[in-house]
Design a protein around this motif. Structure first.
Motif, mmCIF file in Angstrom:
data_model
loop_
_atom_site.group_PDB
_atom_site.id
_atom_site.type_symbol
_atom_site.label_atom_id
_atom_site.label_comp_id
_atom_site.label_asym_id
_atom_site.label_seq_id
_atom_site.Cartn_x
_atom_site.Cartn_y
_atom_site.Cartn_z
ATOM 1 N N TYR A 147 0.087 5.543 -6.538
ATOM 2 C CA TYR A 147 1.536 5.524 -6.363
ATOM 3 C C TYR A 147 1.790 5.257 -4.887
ATOM 4 O O TYR A 147 1.141 5.855 -4.017
ATOM 5 N N TYR A 148 2.725 4.372 -4.589
ATOM 6 C CA TYR A 148 2.880 3.975 -3.185
ATOM 7 C C TYR A 148 4.313 3.583 -2.890
ATOM 8 O O TYR A 148 5.072 3.185 -3.785
ATOM 9 N N GLU A 149 4.672 3.708 -1.629
ATOM 10 C CA GLU A 149 6.000 3.326 -1.172
ATOM 11 C C GLU A 149 5.919 2.893 0.291
ATOM 12 O O GLU A 149 5.116 3.406 1.060
ATOM 13 N N THR A 150 6.739 1.905 0.635
ATOM 14 C CA THR A 150 6.904 1.478 2.020
ATOM 15 C C THR A 150 8.351 1.737 2.400
ATOM 16 O O THR A 150 9.270 1.264 1.716
ATOM 17 N N LEU A 416 -5.347 -7.425 7.145
ATOM 18 C CA LEU A 416 -4.830 -6.564 8.206
ATOM 19 C C LEU A 416 -3.412 -6.936 8.625
ATOM 20 O O LEU A 416 -2.874 -6.355 9.566
ATOM 21 N N GLU A 417 -2.793 -7.891 7.942
ATOM 22 C CA GLU A 417 -1.482 -8.387 8.369
ATOM 23 C C GLU A 417 -0.349 -7.430 8.007
ATOM 24 O O GLU A 417 0.746 -7.550 8.534
ATOM 25 N N SER A 418 -0.576 -6.482 7.102
ATOM 26 C CA SER A 418 0.473 -5.540 6.729
ATOM 27 C C SER A 418 -0.087 -4.128 6.727
ATOM 28 O O SER A 418 -1.275 -3.907 6.468
ATOM 29 N N VAL A 419 0.773 -3.161 6.998
ATOM 30 C CA VAL A 419 0.322 -1.775 6.964
ATOM 31 C C VAL A 419 -0.025 -1.368 5.538
ATOM 32 O O VAL A 419 -0.959 -0.586 5.303
ATOM 33 N N SER A 420 0.680 -1.923 4.561
ATOM 34 C CA SER A 420 0.356 -1.598 3.165
ATOM 35 C C SER A 420 -1.026 -2.113 2.796
ATOM 36 O O SER A 420 -1.781 -1.448 2.068
#
Length: 964
Positions: A147-150, A416-420
């Motif tokens: 489960y994840y959220e930005t 590595l281009e996004s924190v997610s």
């Protein structure tokens, strides 16, 4: 778990893999062991396990790993490059932990966990995150659920409150009503993505035949309908108690955070959740077959398919890496044997290999779809001959090994281009290897693959080994299978349910009032990217921004050679021309170009839309000039070979035939033609229609290219870590580009809409119906009525917790998802509400759509909804400019509509000042049902009788949108 071509997708595939060998991380130069860390920096209740920092140019994601007293693993990755955070909670449970007769439970829980908990009301989870300007989701595979959220960084405490409440305070909030509603939603999802999708049951049927009965990989992640129907609320609760304890979970947080404060919040919200039962790692047992198993099924498809699956090892096994290299050689891209022996010569429209891996097993698969006139048995023979060819030619070459290594390294950098992306990698490595810092291990294990290794695994797992060979053929064409079936589906044995007395409720404790929603911190300061503008010697406009977080460059080159340049009698010509540019040039073969790009870890892709042919270029910055050279060669020196043309023409035609089997595609295309007229090319699918494609010639392609592929009115958008002057120097290579351009053709008048009419397309035996309700609407305007109308619709159909979706999905359980939206560009616009719904709910779904649209138009927004849209839209800019792709979209909008960067500030000002009266007025103006048409694709025999009382005028159409 599906592994794509390593050459293109790179590490994205590897990072999805799992491993059942869990070892303590090895100390490396960049790691600091917990006993080397001063104890006063470790908060009470935590044990610090390891810290990893980046040194030099190594590929590593810095993090610190902790363990909470209750067993929860906590990984923190600070990254203040953007004012946002990504939170991921991964539970080490997927369908591989399920029991026979109880399939689909892990995926079912993915849905249930969004339905509120003791202190989080129904729909509040979605509401809070959306209102915060964030995005969220969950996913389930064979081995884990996450489960994840930005969200903007000021929302971190709220996210930890939400995630902890459903981890430790969930079961008492589960009701029979929620259970039944989500059971229907999951069944709708299965219908949409499996049962009613062409080839949708392929992997489920192969899994049944490949694995022993009762093996958890023998069923699909979504499970069987009969198991879902048989399950009761108590079954689901026991599954939760068994697997959803903190000691079977990893909490990974990345982004702009204060580490000390974050750990304090983690302790506050998760510390009182008791451990669950102890979890042992899955045990790998080799899967073997004593003979080839041929299976088959008829399906609603246009092309047959043959699929071979060999059991191999398990994820992270020493032989996984050389098997991946073998996969690439056999079936990944234009350098592969399957491409050469099946696609290049026109025998197959598609052929590929894959090596999908899970904790319990991997499958080496080979797939092909024949062009008309070629049989599945012939394709199987060619596939087997290709395996022999691999061996007879000596196996892997130096080029093969180099391609794989380049793909891995470049893919890791792109990740590595996004924190997610970084958080997802850390969470996956921890879950499957107990070592978040496993990137280096992956690089090493692939770089160490030798030619001998590849040949060894070929002989050990593929050569003369048995496989499951599946044929899927169109309905009524059972005689076209590769070979008669040698294996039959069994009636599943459902064991008696057993009670586990150890699975008791574990009430959590808190020393604070959990019912109080944490207050958000101060809104982060968000600034749109700085932009530079250049112009080449030939007049090409360049818009760029610097992204110095990773050493990559992404370029979007747009040529005004899209669908609007086609005539109605040559629909599909722009798409076919773009496809030809990916083939041979006057200097190089397509295979050589592909090989060169793959060894650079780069990609160059051509695509078309209404106005443009777009060349998307992605590369490590160190390889920019070489990659640009390939792209310019493809753009300016196409060979236009007749054999390539014939092959691509066939592929495009077969692709259209396949698309016709998809009810959602048919519904949208028919709606577009009804709204914008069959004499406007952009009303059709980008790849045209069969009748016009069949008549196209290579001469048409050459003439279209000559008339449209010039630098005049072309533009370039760049996101790179390079400075403006360096980009300007590299893009001088465009100065060699010459050619003509054509003006934008006139748009033909749009037809008068027969408002109130139902247009019906019969799809016999369809278990679901596709609904489209809408009309023409506003063209794009960044700060005008179009922008305001989008704000107005957000609560009606734009957000997950919009009125339409909550009604049709969450309240009624009719659909997997329903929405409405405005879309506009500089020459047309429309409003559309849509959903795929269970067939027996078609009529009432239309009623619910009508009720929601009418009520919103008549009554407008509520005060609460106005506050919601202002908060949600106002804060989402924090995640609008993070990745190169997001920055490209932002720059594309500016370039397309000749905007200045300040349009974002103007939008924010409008959002802040817009009133409920203005938005409600727009709802009354634009949401008039008596101006809209309805399109339904579904089973006439089942649903027509229920639709007839609702419409005075019903027009039946064929799949092309022509009256019957």
């Amino acid at each position: 778990m599906k592994k794509q071509s390593l050459m293109i997708a790179g590490i994205a595939a590897i990072l999805c893999l799992t491993a059942c060998d869990i070892k303590d991380p090895q100390q490396k130069s960049s790691q600091i062991k917990s006993d080397q860390i001063k104890s006063n920096v470790v908060p009470e209740g935590f044990k610090k396990i390891i810290t990893v920092a980046k040194k030099g140019d190594e590929i590593v994601i810095p993090f610190t790993k902790y363990q909470l007293d209750n067993g929860l693993t906590v990984i923190l990755h600070p990254d203040n490059s953007d004012p946002l955070v990504h939170v991921d909670v991964t539970y080490h449970v997927g369908s591989g932990r399920e029991e026979p007769g109880k399939s689909g439970f892990a995926h079912f829980f993915e849905h249930m966990m969004f339905q509120g908990s003791e202190n989080v009301a129904d729909e509040q989870h979605f509401g809070l995150i959306t209102e915060s300007g964030g995005t969220l989701n969950g996913s389930t595979n064979t081995d884990r659920t996450n489960y994840y959220e930005t969200v903007p960084s000021n929302q971190l405490e709220r996210m930890l409150w939400l995630e902890s409440d459903r981890m430790g305070f969930f079961l008492d909030a589960v009701t029979k009503e929620k259970f039944e509603n989500q059971r229907e939603t999951v069944k709708n999802e299965r219908g949409q993505n499996y049962d009613n999708r062409p080839y949708g049951l392929l992997r489920e049927r192969v899994g049944e035949a490949l694995f022993p009965e009762g093996h958890p990989y023998s069923w699909s992640t979504i499970g069987y309908i009969e198991d879902l129907n048989r399950a009761d609320l108590n079954d689901l609760k026991k599954f939760f108690l068994r697997w959803y304890g903190p000691n079977n979970a990893t909490l990974t947080i990345g982004g702009d955070m204060d580490e000390t404060q974050t750990l304090a919040w983690v302790k506050k919200y998760f510390g009182g959740i008791p451990r669950g039962p102890e979890v042992i790692q899955p045990e790998y047992t080799a899967v073997t077959l004593k003979q080839d198993r041929y299976i088959s099924m008829e399906d609603n498809v246009s092309l047959p398919l043959v699929y071979m699956s060999f059991p191999t090892v398990h994820a992270n096994h020493p032989d996984e890496a050389p098997l991946d290299v073998l996969m690439s050689i056999l079936g990944s891209g234009k350098t592969s044997l399957l491409y050469k022996n099946l696609v290049k010569n026109g025998k197959s429209v598609q052929a590929s290999a894959n090596h999908g891996c899970g904790e319990l097993s991997c499958q080496f698969t080979l797939l092909a779809l024949p062009t008309p006139g070629n049989s599945l048995s012939e394709l199987e023979t060619i596939i087997r001959a290709s395996l022999d060819e691999f061996e007879s030619k000596g196996g892997a070459t130096d080029d093969d090994i180099e391609r794989v290594k380049a793909g891995i390294v470049s893919g890791m950098v792109y990740g590595l281009e996004s924190v997610s992306g970084k958080v997802s990698q850390l969470a996956a490595y921890q879950t499957y290897r107990n070592n978040p810092n496993a990137i280096g291990e992956d690089v090493a294990r692939y770089e160490n693959v030798s030619q001998d290794d590849v040949m060894r695994v070929y002989k050990k797992y593929i050569k003369d080994k048995y496989a499951v060979i599946m044929s899927i053929v169109p309905n009524g064409q059972g005689d076209k299978i590769a070979k008669p079936d040698t294996w039959k589906r069994y009636d599943r044995a459902i064991p008696d349910s057993t009670e586990d007395d150890s699975l008791v409720l574990r009430p959590g404790t808190s020393d604070f009032d959990r019912s109080v929603v944490p207050v958000s911190g101060k809104n982060p300061s968000v600034r749109a990217p700085d932009i530079y503008k250049l112009t080449t010697k030939t007049g090409i406009k360049i818009l760029g921004t610097v992204n110095d977080e990773v050493p990559t460059t992404t370029i979007r080159l747009r040529v005004p050679a899209g669908q609007t340049r086609e005539s109605i009698d040559k629909l599909g010509l722009a798409s076919l021309t773009a496809a030809m540019l990916s083939e041979a040039t006057k200097k190089s073969s397509a295979e050589d170009l592909s090989n060169h790009l793959q060894k650079l870890g780069s990609s160059v892709d051509f695509s078309t839309d209404n106005k443009f042919t777009t060349i998307n270029i992605r590369t490590l910055t160190k390889n920019l000039d070489e990659t640009l050279a390939v792209a310019i060669e493809q753009l300016t020196q196409p060979k236009f070979d007749e054999a390539d043309f014939k092959r691509l023409q066939k592929q495009q035609i077969e692709g259209l035939k396949t698309a016709k089997k998809n009810a959602a595609t048919t519904a949208t295309e028919v709606f577009n033609k009804l709204v914008f007229g069959s004499d406007n090319s952009f009303a059709y699918a980008d790849n045209g229609i069969i009748s016009t494609l069949e008549k196209l010639s290579l001469k048409d392609v050459i003439e279209f290219y000559s008339a449209n592929y010039g630098p005049s009115n072309a533009d370039v958008i760049v996101v790179s870590n390079l400075a403006e002057n360096e980009i300007s120097k590299s893009l001088k290579t465009l100065d060699v580009w010459q050619g003509k351009s054509s003006p934008m053709p006139a748009i033909n008048p749009f037809p008068e809409l027969q408002a109130g009419t139902l247009y019906f397309i019969d799809k016999p035996e369809a278990a679901q119906s596709e609904i489209r309700i809408g009309k023409r609407a506003l063209k794009y305007d960044s700060v005008g009525e179009y922008y305001r109308a989008d704000l107005m619709n957000y609560n009606l159909g734009g957000a997950f917790n919009s009125r339409i979706n909550l009604n049709l999905r969450e309240d009624k359980g009719y659909t997997y998802g329903a929405r409405s939206f405005f879309y506009g560009n500089d020459f047309y616009g429309f409003y559309r509400a849509q959903a795929g719904v269970r067939a027996d709910t078609t009529a009432d779904s239309i009623v619910q759509f009508r009720n929601e649209i009418s009520a919103f138009g008549a009554q407008g927004l509520t005060v609460k909804e106005l506050e919601f849209v202002k908060s949600a839209i106002g804060q989402r800019d924090a995640r609008n400019y993070e990745t190169p792709r997001q920055k490209l979209s932002f720059l594309s909008e500016i370039m397309t509509y000749n905007l200045d960067k300040g349009f974002v500030d103007k939008q924010n000002e409008i959002l802040e000042k817009v009133s409920i009266e203005e938005l409600s007025g727009l709802a009354a103006k634009h949401l008039k049902l008596d101006e809209m048409i309805t399109v339904v694709v579904g089973d006439k025999a089942t649903i027509m009788e229920s639709l007839q009382p609702m419409f005075k005028n019903i027009v039946e159409l064929d799949e092309e949108g022509k009256p019957l």
